[in-house]
Enzyme design. Structure first.
Site, PDB file in Angstrom:
ATOM      1  CB  SER A   7      11.683   6.542  36.433  1.00  0.00           C
ATOM      2  OG  SER A   7      10.856   6.884  37.657  1.00  0.00           O
ATOM      3  CG  ASN A   8       6.650   8.695  32.829  1.00  0.00           C
ATOM      4  OD1 ASN A   8       7.628   8.714  32.200  1.00  0.00           O
ATOM      5  ND2 ASN A   8       6.032   7.125  33.015  1.00  0.00           N
ATOM      6  CG  ASN A   9       9.486  10.216  41.148  1.00  0.00           C
ATOM      7  OD1 ASN A   9       9.559  11.375  41.155  1.00  0.00           O
ATOM      8  ND2 ASN A   9       9.534   9.882  41.860  1.00  0.00           N
ATOM      9  CB  ALA A  10       9.442  15.250  37.954  1.00  0.00           C
ATOM     10  CE  LYS A  12      12.891   6.577  40.942  1.00  0.00           C
ATOM     11  NZ  LYS A  12      12.217   5.018  41.057  1.00  0.00           N
ATOM     12  CD  GLU A  39       2.221  -5.126  34.062  1.00  0.00           C
ATOM     13  OE1 GLU A  39       2.216  -5.838  34.922  1.00  0.00           O
ATOM     14  OE2 GLU A  39       1.697  -4.514  33.365  1.00  0.00           O
ATOM     15  CG  ASP A  68      12.701  -1.689  41.270  1.00  0.00           C
ATOM     16  OD1 ASP A  68      11.358  -1.448  40.417  1.00  0.00           O
ATOM     17  OD2 ASP A  68      12.346  -2.674  41.662  1.00  0.00           O
ATOM     18  CG  HIS A 192      18.422   4.734  48.504  1.00  0.00           C
ATOM     19  ND1 HIS A 192      17.897   5.908  49.346  1.00  0.00           N
ATOM     20  CD2 HIS A 192      16.995   3.927  48.111  1.00  0.00           C
ATOM     21  CE1 HIS A 192      17.041   6.212  48.067  1.00  0.00           C
ATOM     22  NE2 HIS A 192      16.728   5.546  47.803  1.00  0.00           N
TER      23      HIS A 192
END
Length: 211
Positions: A7-10, A12, A39, A68, A192
């Site tokens: 992931s590239n979500n800082a 997260k 993908e 995910d 979660h």
């Protein structure tokens, strides 16, 4: 031990890094290693998480982990589900913005569309879902798979300044707050991802002999 986060979500990354500190794991975003995003062709969180983890492991040559996750709303038949991050369209011009600015723009559009779809709907039940998959290599025949659900209700207006994504609309009755109103410490105890991470930590200790 270093794990590549698919992931590239800082934000997260920050959440997951705090959750995995007990076993001494260091997470590195795949983008920091020049790894492209995978993908996400499947209809379930688990399948997409496995694809992303294997992609990051193959590109890095080492172990990787993927989350995910998304929002499932009962009245919408489980939508937005695996397309939670891209539920709404954003204008083409916004796609040239820096990553975090684009993510904020996307979050705002997603929340606006969810409010529109839920207008006049009595059943507000929903859950945040997280599927965590960790692999030792791209060909690992025994991926570790953990799953977490966090139940709540969709509000009719945004509340709170923290978090990201749908956090300002997700009200947790047991805490009497939206996720966006929680401190990072409280969120990391109840979310979660916290539920899935606790399972994953147990698997890592048992199977990977960490900690």
């Amino acid at each position: 031990m270093r794990l590549v986060l698919a992931s590239n979500n800082a934000k997260k990354l920050t959440e997951l890094q705090a959750l995995f500190e007990p076993v001494g794991l260091t997470l590195v975003k795949q983008g920091d290693l020049g790894i492209s995003e995978s993908e996400e062709p499947h209809r379930t969180f688990v399948e997409n998480a496995l694809v992303k983890a294997r992609h990051a492991a193959k590109a890095s040559g080492g172990p990787a982990i993927s989350d995910d996750s998304g929002l499932c709303v009962d009245a919408l038949g489980g939508m937005p589900g695996v397309i939670s991050a891209h539920f709404a369209d954003v204008e083409a011009a916004a796609r040239s913005l820096p990553r975090e600015e684009l993510r904020a723009r996307q979050d705002a559009a997603n929340n606006a569309l969810l409010l529109q779809r839920m207008q006049g709907v009595a059943d507000r039940r929903a859950r945040f879902v997280s599927a965590l998959v960790a692999v030792r290599s791209a060909d690992d025949p025994e991926p570790l798979i953990a799953f977490g659900r966090w139940n709540g209700e969709i509000l009719t207006a945004l509340r709170g300044e923290g978090g990201f994504g749908y956090d300002p609309l997700m009200f947790i009755p047991g805490l009497d707050k939206t996720v966006a109103e929680l401190t990072a410490e409280v969120k990391n105890r109840h979310s979660h991802r916290a539920i899935a991470a606790a399972q994953m930590l147990a698997f890592m200790r048992e199977v990977w002999h960490l900690g």
